[in-house]
Scaffold this active site. Structure first.
Site, PDB file in Angstrom:
ATOM      1  N   GLY A  44       0.824  -1.209   0.000  1.00 24.85           N
ATOM      2  CA  GLY A  44       0.000   0.000   0.000  1.00 24.85           C
ATOM      3  C   GLY A  44       0.856   1.255   0.000  1.00 24.85           C
ATOM      4  NE  ARG A  90      -2.065  -4.515  -0.970  1.00 28.47           N
ATOM      5  CZ  ARG A  90      -1.547  -3.976   0.131  1.00 28.47           C
ATOM      6  NH1 ARG A  90      -0.538  -4.551   0.728  1.00 28.47           N
ATOM      7  NH2 ARG A  90      -2.052  -2.872   0.632  1.00 28.47           N
ATOM      8  CG  ASP A 147       2.296  -9.377   4.301  1.00 28.24           C
ATOM      9  OD1 ASP A 147       2.636 -10.233   5.139  1.00 28.24           O
ATOM     10  OD2 ASP A 147       1.120  -8.992   4.178  1.00 28.24           O
ATOM     11  CE  LYS A 158       4.366   0.017   2.555  1.00 27.38           C
ATOM     12  NZ  LYS A 158       3.475  -0.720   1.667  1.00 27.38           N
ATOM     13  CB  THR A 159       2.916  -0.089   6.611  1.00 24.15           C
ATOM     14  OG1 THR A 159       1.498  -0.185   6.679  1.00 24.15           O
ATOM     15  CG2 THR A 159       3.496  -0.452   7.959  1.00 24.15           C
ATOM     16  CG  ASP A 201      -1.752  -0.585   8.050  1.00 23.49           C
ATOM     17  OD1 ASP A 201      -2.269   0.418   7.524  1.00 23.49           O
ATOM     18  OD2 ASP A 201      -1.973  -1.742   7.665  1.00 23.49           O
TER      19      ASP A 201
END
Ligand code: FBP
Length: 572
Positions: free
Chosen positions: A83, A147, A178, A204-205, A207
């Protein structure tokens, strides 16, 4: 004003991101000190056996030095994976400036569309003119993202072919848990095959769940939450002005509730659900609904038929009965996919004959998929699934992402909760008003222009990666620490990715993956929230953070987020 840049964008393009002291003299003037050997967070024997060449490496810390190290031309390939998260372009800018600073003829290739670009050898060369158009901008559009999971020997061998063709010294994978698992697996494969190219990860994320002692926060979290908090603040003000709606706002964050918690700290909503707490208390969906209903009724008793509720995207996976349902569905879908699809196909054909094409989608999917899936799950899960609204049933049965995750961003939990609270209010004979609006904030924040914090942090992560490449550190993730002490005190280095791994069940099989960092219920951010949430529930203690500021006093522009500050005792 440049053709592709807004007024803010063209001024922002000139922003010079700050670097930690150890990187300011360039990648050649860095001294690396190594710590002790490391271990994976869990399942040590299994992870060690799976990563014999890259397991146990030490933590690396960079220090500035006046002694210039040896350096030669580097060819590096970069992948943006998973993402989008604000600041990805600045990571690439940091790598670019780092390797060009070693020697100007170094080359940076960008693989297109995520890991699939690497496997298929689809790339572009990133040159000065291309790079200059993306500095300090949000998005991943310079090379796009994807992804694709790297897991088959065939894919790895193709990566080797590409690495050899481009004579790559390194592949840098910028991604979440992931994607960095992908990086670790590829690093191990390259080492086993004695390929002269290292693989490096970058955290990175939005979230915020890729973090530990050495990765204090993943990039993008800061900007994304500030963007959502601006919107939530605007909605709170609207709610308080009109005093006629309850706003149910689902917030991204596939699993952990860090985004919801941070947004609550920034905006003081009336309700904020924290998935990890719900799991800990083993709350059923009914109990969650009851707790929300209690607050709605008690506000209504004070003539407040309005409010704001934040709902973490990953909520359903933390409610025990849903967790079991989802895990059983995952196994059912993984092991009986063809049977389920075949029966659905038959059913679609029958419906097509009976009702014509127009009704195929409606009639052929949810009910029949549920019927078939229920044969392969427990009675309790089947009962739960059958009693959910049809939309939610379908959303739970949709294809998993390539990493085996339910696509929770597509499950409309906010609407499910509105429906269930409405029913509960009816049951309780509620006489007040309950008018609602639902929102989902996720994609709105993932490509926002990076805050000063993310712009600096990302550039530093990228620059640090150039040092790891220069020193051929395979299977490492780039790390910048001491983030709340001001960039003058930031500490750059690298940590072995295997250190963050454990074994988890994915697609019905045990797989080595990076362990997600969930909200710590003993941690300071959650405790702060718990201390204040009752007063936020009753009143209108709303905070309106407003938009991210890029220019102005440092105490406004350079400030980071509450989670990071509370976790590191830096909240003034
Ligand atoms: P990453 O973990 O890859 O950074 O992605 C996080 C995320 O933004 C989640 O918050 C969200 O559930 C998911 O991506 C949405 O995925 P998609 O972009 O494929 O719809």
């Amino acid at each position: 004003m440049s053709e592709n840049l807004s007024i803010l964008g063209s001024v922002r393009a000139g922003y010079k991101p700050k670097l930690p002291p150890s990187l300011r003299k360039g990648a050649l003037k860095v001294l690396i000190s190594s710590g002790a050997a490391t271990q994976s967070v869990r399942d040590q024997e299994q992870i060690k056996a799976l990563f014999p060449n890259t397991y146990g490496e030490p933590i690396l810390t960079f220090n500035p030095t006046e002694d210039r190290q040896q350096g030669s031309k580097l060819n590096v390939g970069v992948v943006l994976s998973g993402g989008q998260a604000p600041g990805g372009h600045n990571v690439i800018a940091g790598i670019f400036d780092g390797i060009k600073g070693i020697i100007g003829s170094s080359v940076l290739y960008g693989f297109l569309g995520g890991p699939s670009g690497l496997v298929e050898g689809k790339y572009i060369e990133i040159d000065h003119s291309l790079m200059s158009r993306y500095r300090n901008t949000g998005g991943f559009d310079i090379i796009q993202s994807g992804r694709t999971k790297l897991e088959s020997t065939e894919q790895f061998d193709k990566c080797i072919e590409v690495a050899k063709k481009l004579d790559l010294d390194a592949i840098i994978i910028i991604g979440g848990d992931d994607s960095n698992t992908n990086a670790a697996v590829l690093a191990e494969y390259f080492a086993a095959k004695k390929v002269n190219c290292v693989v490096i990860g970058c955290p990175k994320t939005i979230d915020g769940d890729l973090k530990n002692e050495h990765i204090e926060v993943s990039f993008g979290f800061d900007t994304a939450v500030k963007t959502y908090s601006e919107l939530i603040g605007n909605i709170e003000r609207d709610a308080n002005s009109a005093q006629k709606y309850w706003h149910f706002i689902k917030l991204m964050g596939r699993s952990a509730s860090h985004i919801g918690l941070e947004a609550a700290l920034q905006t003081h909503p009336n309700i904020c659900l924290i998935s990890e707490e719900i799991k800990e208390k083993k709350m059923t969906l009914e109990q969650v609904v009851n707790s929300m209903t209690d607050i709605i009724i008690s506000r209504s008793a004070n003539k407040k038929n309005f409010g704001v509720a934040l709902i973490p995207e990953g909520l359903i996976e933390f409610i025990p009965e849903f967790k079991i349902l989802i895990s059983e569905l995952n196994d059912a879908l993984a092991h009986h996919e063809s049977e389920i699809k075949e029966l659905i196909q038959k059913d679609i054909e029958i419906h097509a004959k009976e009702h014509g094409d127009a009704e195929i989608k409606e009639a052929g999917k949810a009910a029949d998929m549920v019927e078939v899936a229920c044969k392969h799950i427990s009675e309790a899960s089947a009962h739960l699934l059958k009693n959910l609204p049809e939309d939610i049933q379908l959303q739970l049965m949709m294809d998993r992402d390539p990493h085996g995750n339910v696509q929770v961003s597509l499950v409309e939990t906010e609407k499910l909760l509105i429906e269930m609270v409405t029913k509960e209010l009816e049951l309780r004979n509620f006489k007040g008003k309950f008018a609602t609006q639902n929102h989902f904030f996720g994609y709105e924040g993932r490509c926002a222009a990076p805050s000063n914090f993310d712009a600096d942090y990302c550039y530093s992560l990228g620059y640090a990666a150039s040092v790891l490449v220069l020193r051929r550190k395979n299977g490492y993730m780039t790390s910048i620490r001491n983030l709340t002490a001001g960039f003058e005190n930031w500490i750059a280095g690298g940590i072995p990715i295997t250190m963050m791994m454990n074994v988890e069940r994915r697609h019905g099989k045990d797989k080595p993956v990076i362990q997600k960092a969930l909200v710590d219920l003993k941690g300071k951010p959650f405790k702060y929230f718990v201390e204040h949430r009752d007063e936020w529930a009753k009143g209108e203690e709303y905070l309106y953070p407003g938009p991210i500021q890029y220019f102005g006093p440092p105490e406004v522009c350079d400030v980071t987020n509450y989670t990071l500050m509370l976790e590191h005792d830096a909240l003034k």
